[in-house]
Write an enzyme that holds these catalytic residues in place. Structure first.
Site, mmCIF file in Angstrom:
data_model
loop_
_atom_site.group_PDB
_atom_site.id
_atom_site.type_symbol
_atom_site.label_atom_id
_atom_site.label_comp_id
_atom_site.label_asym_id
_atom_site.label_seq_id
_atom_site.Cartn_x
_atom_site.Cartn_y
_atom_site.Cartn_z
ATOM 1 N N ASN A 84 49.629 -42.445 4.751
ATOM 2 C CA ASN A 84 48.670 -42.371 6.188
ATOM 3 C C ASN A 84 47.492 -43.027 5.936
ATOM 4 O O ASN A 84 46.940 -42.700 4.864
ATOM 5 C CB ASN A 84 48.327 -42.219 7.424
ATOM 6 C CG ASN A 84 49.342 -43.077 9.118
ATOM 7 O OD1 ASN A 84 48.303 -43.369 8.737
ATOM 8 N ND2 ASN A 84 49.959 -42.706 9.937
ATOM 9 N N HIS A 114 39.101 -27.166 -11.411
ATOM 10 C CA HIS A 114 37.391 -26.131 -12.478
ATOM 11 C C HIS A 114 37.638 -24.932 -12.865
ATOM 12 O O HIS A 114 38.006 -24.244 -12.350
ATOM 13 C CB HIS A 114 36.216 -26.715 -11.882
ATOM 14 C CG HIS A 114 36.038 -28.168 -10.892
ATOM 15 N ND1 HIS A 114 35.417 -28.961 -11.425
ATOM 16 C CD2 HIS A 114 36.157 -28.749 -9.977
ATOM 17 C CE1 HIS A 114 35.339 -29.249 -11.415
ATOM 18 N NE2 HIS A 114 35.881 -30.172 -10.386
ATOM 19 N N THR A 164 48.198 -23.617 -1.090
ATOM 20 C CA THR A 164 47.985 -22.921 -1.898
ATOM 21 C C THR A 164 48.749 -22.691 -3.570
ATOM 22 O O THR A 164 48.321 -21.982 -4.774
ATOM 23 C CB THR A 164 46.984 -21.484 -1.818
ATOM 24 O OG1 THR A 164 47.472 -21.195 -1.026
ATOM 25 C CG2 THR A 164 45.800 -22.528 -0.930
ATOM 26 N N ARG A 179 51.110 -20.197 5.084
ATOM 27 C CA ARG A 179 52.417 -19.278 4.771
ATOM 28 C C ARG A 179 53.500 -20.460 5.043
ATOM 29 O O ARG A 179 53.974 -20.482 6.391
ATOM 30 C CB ARG A 179 52.022 -18.266 5.929
ATOM 31 C CG ARG A 179 50.563 -17.728 4.899
ATOM 32 C CD ARG A 179 50.784 -16.161 3.953
ATOM 33 N NE ARG A 179 49.856 -16.316 3.907
ATOM 34 C CZ ARG A 179 49.238 -15.415 2.591
ATOM 35 N NH1 ARG A 179 49.566 -16.833 1.503
ATOM 36 N NH2 ARG A 179 47.221 -15.654 2.561
#
Length: 186
Positions: A84, A114, A164, A179
């Site tokens: 979208n 990084h 993550t 989670r």
């Protein structure tokens, strides 16, 4: 001796200011101007623009402008993928999106990373970790998928989530950091 582009594509540390990479970024910017100006164009014309620039564009894949990416050539869209408005893909390494996946507005898939060392960052070094999104995934508006994450087939990522870690097949994840929700009963 390997080039900075080869280092980048392999996920090793590289200098983003390298002239070859800067030329690729400039070419991508020119393409983005053309693509993002094609919002009102016929879907077939937009699809042709995608196929001209991205690594792979499966049949029926749709990317609604505006769209932003670093290079384009590292993006692989499966059949029937839908992105979208306002999606961002930082594709310094491969970003793969499986067949039938639907991605909401403002989602960011971030393969660019990084160094943790301040000395390496100060030298302008970067690296990438591939992002892989499975088949039939639904990613809600404004979610962020971080470098190196793999999302399994049939998963759901809640709007605004920050992913993550890898997401298991069929799981629903929400929150920051995201989670896994327990399976629904009944």
């Amino acid at each position: 001796m390997t080039s900075q582009k080869e280092h980048m594509l392999a996920g090793r540390l590289y200098h983003a200011g390298d002239p070859e990479l800067q030329a690729d970024i400039a070419a991508n910017k020119r393409w983005l101007v053309r693509y993002n100006a094609a919002l009102a164009a016929d879907p077939a014309e937009r699809r042709a623009l995608l196929a001209e620039h991205l690594g792979l564009v499966g049949e029926g894949a749709v990317v609604r402008p505006p769209f932003h990416c670093d290079y384009g050539f590292n993006i692989h869209l499966g059949t029937g993928v839908f992105l979208n408005f306002n999606c961002v893909i930082l594709d310094v390494v491969e970003v793969r999106i499986g067949d039938g996946t639907q991605i909401g507005p403002g989602v960011q898939l971030l393969a660019a990373d990084h160094p943790r060392s301040p000395q390496e960052r100060a030298q302008g070094l970067e690296f990438g970790r591939p992002v892989t999104i499975g088949r039939n995934v639904w990613i809600g508006a404004g979610a962020l998928v971080m470098p190196g994450v793999t999302v399994g087939d049939d998963a759901i990522i809640g709007a605004g989530s920050v992913v993550t870690r890898d997401v298991p097949v069929g799981a629903t994840v929400v929150g920051n950091p995201a989670r896994v929700l327990p399976p629904r009963q009944g």
